[in-house]
Design a protein around this motif. Structure first.
Motif, short mmCIF file in Angstrom:
data_model
loop_
_atom_site.label_atom_id
_atom_site.label_comp_id
_atom_site.label_asym_id
_atom_site.label_seq_id
_atom_site.Cartn_x
_atom_site.Cartn_y
_atom_site.Cartn_z
N UNK A 38 36.28 37.96 42.85
CA UNK A 38 37.49 37.94 44.81
C UNK A 38 38.45 39.07 43.99
N UNK A 39 38.88 40.07 44.97
CA UNK A 39 39.92 40.21 44.29
C UNK A 39 40.73 40.54 44.61
N UNK A 40 41.07 39.30 45.85
CA UNK A 40 42.42 39.14 46.16
C UNK A 40 42.76 37.96 46.40
N UNK A 41 43.74 36.87 47.01
CA UNK A 41 44.40 35.84 46.52
C UNK A 41 43.63 35.42 48.43
N UNK A 42 43.85 36.99 49.34
CA UNK A 42 43.61 37.13 51.05
C UNK A 42 41.98 36.02 50.76
N UNK A 43 41.69 37.32 50.53
CA UNK A 43 39.30 37.25 50.03
C UNK A 43 39.40 36.04 49.66
N UNK A 44 39.45 35.16 48.78
CA UNK A 44 39.28 33.74 48.63
C UNK A 44 39.19 32.75 49.57
#
Length: 209
Positions: A38-44
């Motif tokens: 994942x490219x960001x914490x939000x995506x994960x």
């Protein structure tokens, strides 16, 4: 070389650096690990589920929600997914603080590939062991819930080390009745011996505390 990972355990990688992310995916997959990147914490966080198993390889510094903030969010959701932080030199004090807050470990950039693979492998092994203990504890709790009130009273006195006669005197019932309740407790708990019964129940109680 790390031991072959279990198929159901996944290394979740969260890092905004595309080049590093791709490199780590290649490295981990080349050693047989399943990886979800994942490219960001939000995506994960948007894809997080309570039953995820494996480990989370998490960069500390990212735009938007950083790794430490994601770790806190996961803790608030009672996540059992162990977290390994990827840190820069200046992030080490934060990573140490995160360890005190429940993170599994951290590795500092630039890191050696073998060190990373060893750390991930160790983390997955611990996670499998913890998962097995959690499942065992849940099964013991389920069986405890099936006991009648009297059976639970008998069990508690067994755990306290009381003999059948002492249990009978305490509860005001006959020794024969105690023996019947004791046999039912052993059967419902799936215990083959008194030692197994005591260890299972004490293990669950220790986990609650």
């Amino acid at each position: 070389m790390p031991p072959e990972p279990a198929a159901e355990h996944i290394v979740y990688l969260v890092d905004d650096d595309e080049a590093l992310r791709d490199s780590l995916v290649w490295l981990l997959e080349s050693q047989g690990f399943q990886v979800a990147a994942y490219a960001s914490a939000e995506d994960f966080l948007a894809n997080w589920q309570p039953d995820l198993s494996g480990c989370l390889l998490l960069d500390v510094r990212m735009p938007g929600m950083n790794g430490l903030e994601l770790h806190e969010r996961l803790k608030a959701r009672f996540s059992t997914l162990p977290v390994i932080f990827i840190t820069g030199h200046g992030d080490v004090p934060m990573a140490v603080s995160a360890l005190k807050g429940g993170a599994a470990d951290f590795i500092e950039k630039p890191f050696n590939d073998a060190d990373l693979l060893r750390l991930v492998s160790q983390c997955l092994s611990r996670e499998r062991e913890e998962g097995a203990r959690r499942r065992q504890g849940a099964e013991v709790s389920r069986r405890l819930a099936q006991l009648t009130v009297r059976e639970r009273e008998v069990l508690d006195l067994i755990i306290a080390g009381k003999l059948n006669k002492q249990i009978a005197d305490t509860l005001g019932i006959s020794i024969k009745t105690v023996e019947v309740h004791r046999a039912r407790v052993m059967e419902k708990m799936g215990a083959q011996s008194l030692a197994e019964l005591v260890q299972a129940v004490l293990g669950v109680e220790a986990g609650v505390r």
